[in-house]
Motif scaffolding. Structure first.
Motif, mmCIF file in Angstrom:
data_model
loop_
_atom_site.group_PDB
_atom_site.id
_atom_site.type_symbol
_atom_site.label_atom_id
_atom_site.label_comp_id
_atom_site.label_asym_id
_atom_site.label_seq_id
_atom_site.Cartn_x
_atom_site.Cartn_y
_atom_site.Cartn_z
ATOM 1 N N LEU A 173 0.839 -1.199 0.000
ATOM 2 C CA LEU A 173 0.000 0.000 0.000
ATOM 3 C C LEU A 173 0.879 1.256 0.000
ATOM 4 C CD1 LEU A 173 -2.785 -1.017 2.542
ATOM 5 C CD2 LEU A 173 -2.900 -1.011 0.060
ATOM 6 N N PRO A 174 1.048 1.887 -1.175
ATOM 7 C CA PRO A 174 1.852 3.102 -1.235
ATOM 8 C C PRO A 174 1.242 4.204 -0.360
ATOM 9 C CG PRO A 174 1.374 2.283 -3.433
ATOM 10 C CD PRO A 174 0.527 1.505 -2.473
ATOM 11 N N GLN A 175 2.111 5.017 0.222
ATOM 12 C CA GLN A 175 1.687 6.083 1.124
ATOM 13 C C GLN A 175 2.053 7.436 0.539
ATOM 14 O OE1 GLN A 175 0.019 5.286 4.027
ATOM 15 N NE2 GLN A 175 0.129 3.213 3.207
ATOM 16 N N LEU A 176 1.110 8.359 0.556
ATOM 17 C CA LEU A 176 1.349 9.702 0.046
ATOM 18 C C LEU A 176 2.517 10.364 0.782
ATOM 19 C CD1 LEU A 176 0.480 12.045 -1.766
ATOM 20 C CD2 LEU A 176 -1.103 12.735 0.040
ATOM 21 N N ALA A 177 2.588 10.200 2.099
ATOM 22 C CA ALA A 177 3.656 10.818 2.899
ATOM 23 C C ALA A 177 5.039 10.266 2.547
ATOM 24 C CB ALA A 177 3.379 10.609 4.387
ATOM 25 N N LEU A 178 5.083 9.128 1.874
ATOM 26 C CA LEU A 178 6.350 8.503 1.474
ATOM 27 C C LEU A 178 6.569 8.626 -0.033
ATOM 28 C CD1 LEU A 178 6.139 5.275 3.667
ATOM 29 C CD2 LEU A 178 7.446 7.354 4.130
ATOM 30 N N GLN A 179 6.000 9.658 -0.646
ATOM 31 C CA GLN A 179 6.108 9.902 -2.088
ATOM 32 C C GLN A 179 5.604 8.699 -2.893
ATOM 33 O OE1 GLN A 179 9.086 10.663 -0.068
ATOM 34 N NE2 GLN A 179 7.993 12.584 0.213
ATOM 35 N N HIS A 180 4.462 8.190 -2.480
ATOM 36 C CA HIS A 180 3.786 7.088 -3.174
ATOM 37 C C HIS A 180 4.614 5.807 -3.210
ATOM 38 C CE1 HIS A 180 0.624 9.839 -4.282
ATOM 39 N NE2 HIS A 180 1.549 10.690 -4.679
ATOM 40 N N ARG A 181 5.395 5.596 -2.161
ATOM 41 C CA ARG A 181 6.132 4.342 -1.993
ATOM 42 C C ARG A 181 5.522 3.596 -0.820
ATOM 43 N NH1 ARG A 181 11.994 6.463 -0.932
ATOM 44 N NH2 ARG A 181 10.718 7.890 0.254
ATOM 45 N N THR A 182 5.742 2.298 -0.794
ATOM 46 C CA THR A 182 5.316 1.527 0.369
ATOM 47 C C THR A 182 6.306 1.780 1.508
ATOM 48 O OG1 THR A 182 6.621 -0.423 -0.165
ATOM 49 C CG2 THR A 182 4.399 -0.307 -1.134
ATOM 50 N N PRO A 183 5.904 1.529 2.750
ATOM 51 C CA PRO A 183 6.854 1.692 3.851
ATOM 52 C C PRO A 183 8.130 0.870 3.657
ATOM 53 C CG PRO A 183 4.646 1.581 4.728
ATOM 54 C CD PRO A 183 4.542 1.273 3.252
ATOM 55 N N LEU A 184 8.010 -0.325 3.135
ATOM 56 C CA LEU A 184 9.196 -1.153 2.906
ATOM 57 C C LEU A 184 10.124 -0.536 1.861
ATOM 58 C CD1 LEU A 184 10.630 -3.781 3.684
ATOM 59 C CD2 LEU A 184 9.459 -4.850 1.780
ATOM 60 N N GLN A 185 9.554 -0.035 0.776
ATOM 61 C CA GLN A 185 10.376 0.616 -0.247
ATOM 62 C C GLN A 185 11.099 1.827 0.337
ATOM 63 O OE1 GLN A 185 7.198 1.369 -2.997
ATOM 64 N NE2 GLN A 185 7.802 -0.321 -4.364
ATOM 65 N N ALA A 186 10.401 2.610 1.134
ATOM 66 C CA ALA A 186 11.009 3.797 1.741
ATOM 67 C C ALA A 186 12.150 3.397 2.676
ATOM 68 C CB ALA A 186 9.951 4.594 2.498
ATOM 69 N N MET A 187 11.942 2.372 3.484
ATOM 70 C CA MET A 187 12.995 1.920 4.393
ATOM 71 C C MET A 187 14.224 1.444 3.628
ATOM 72 S SD MET A 187 12.177 2.259 7.603
ATOM 73 C CE MET A 187 13.164 1.077 8.455
ATOM 74 N N LYS A 188 14.017 0.706 2.550
ATOM 75 C CA LYS A 188 15.153 0.227 1.749
ATOM 76 C C LYS A 188 15.912 1.400 1.128
ATOM 77 C CE LYS A 188 13.680 -4.415 0.661
ATOM 78 N NZ LYS A 188 13.421 -5.390 -0.399
ATOM 79 N N ASP A 189 15.184 2.410 0.656
ATOM 80 C CA ASP A 189 15.837 3.590 0.091
ATOM 81 C C ASP A 189 16.633 4.330 1.160
ATOM 82 O OD1 ASP A 189 14.740 3.017 -2.370
ATOM 83 O OD2 ASP A 189 13.147 4.521 -2.227
ATOM 84 N N TRP A 190 16.046 4.489 2.344
ATOM 85 C CA TRP A 190 16.746 5.174 3.435
ATOM 86 C C TRP A 190 17.998 4.403 3.847
ATOM 87 C CZ3 TRP A 190 11.571 5.737 6.434
ATOM 88 C CH2 TRP A 190 10.811 6.756 5.856
ATOM 89 N N GLN A 191 17.896 3.077 3.849
ATOM 90 C CA GLN A 191 19.052 2.273 4.237
ATOM 91 C C GLN A 191 20.187 2.421 3.223
ATOM 92 O OE1 GLN A 191 18.565 -2.033 4.600
ATOM 93 N NE2 GLN A 191 19.820 -1.939 6.443
ATOM 94 N N LYS A 192 19.855 2.525 1.942
ATOM 95 C CA LYS A 192 20.888 2.737 0.920
ATOM 96 C C LYS A 192 21.561 4.096 1.098
ATOM 97 C CE LYS A 192 18.848 -0.105 -2.694
ATOM 98 N NZ LYS A 192 18.137 -0.086 -3.971
ATOM 99 N N GLN A 193 20.778 5.106 1.456
ATOM 100 C CA GLN A 193 21.307 6.461 1.601
ATOM 101 C C GLN A 193 22.129 6.636 2.881
ATOM 102 O OE1 GLN A 193 17.869 9.000 1.390
ATOM 103 N NE2 GLN A 193 17.399 8.389 -0.707
#
Length: 76
Positions: A39-59
């Motif tokens: 379920l993509p979230q607007l607050a996460l730029q239309h990413r799922t929480p898991l996708q956002a966490m993976k992106d943050w971990q890469k950064q």
């Protein structure tokens, strides 16, 4: 996001009849998996929480103690 998630859990609890505690636990686990991974979230730029966490971990990998993985359930 936490309030929205809690509201959705409240809806699940209000609209379903559970045969046992195990049935309730399985339903909640499935919903957490669905919410975090599909379920993509607007607050996460239309990413799922898991996708956002993976992106943050890469950064900023130094902020994470564990590798982000696709797994439902509690974080032990």
């Amino acid at each position: 996001m936490v309030e929205r998630f809690n509201g959705r859990i409240s809806e699940v609890l209000a609209t379903h009849r559970f045969n046992s505690g195990e049935d309730l636990a399985q339903t909640l686990t499935r919903y957490v998996w669905l919410y975090n991974q599909h379920l993509p979230q607007l607050a996460l730029q239309h990413r799922t929480p898991l996708q956002a966490m993976k992106d943050w971990q890469k950064q900023k990998p130094e902020l994470f103690k564990k590798r982000v993985i696709n797994r439902a359930g509690l974080d032990n």
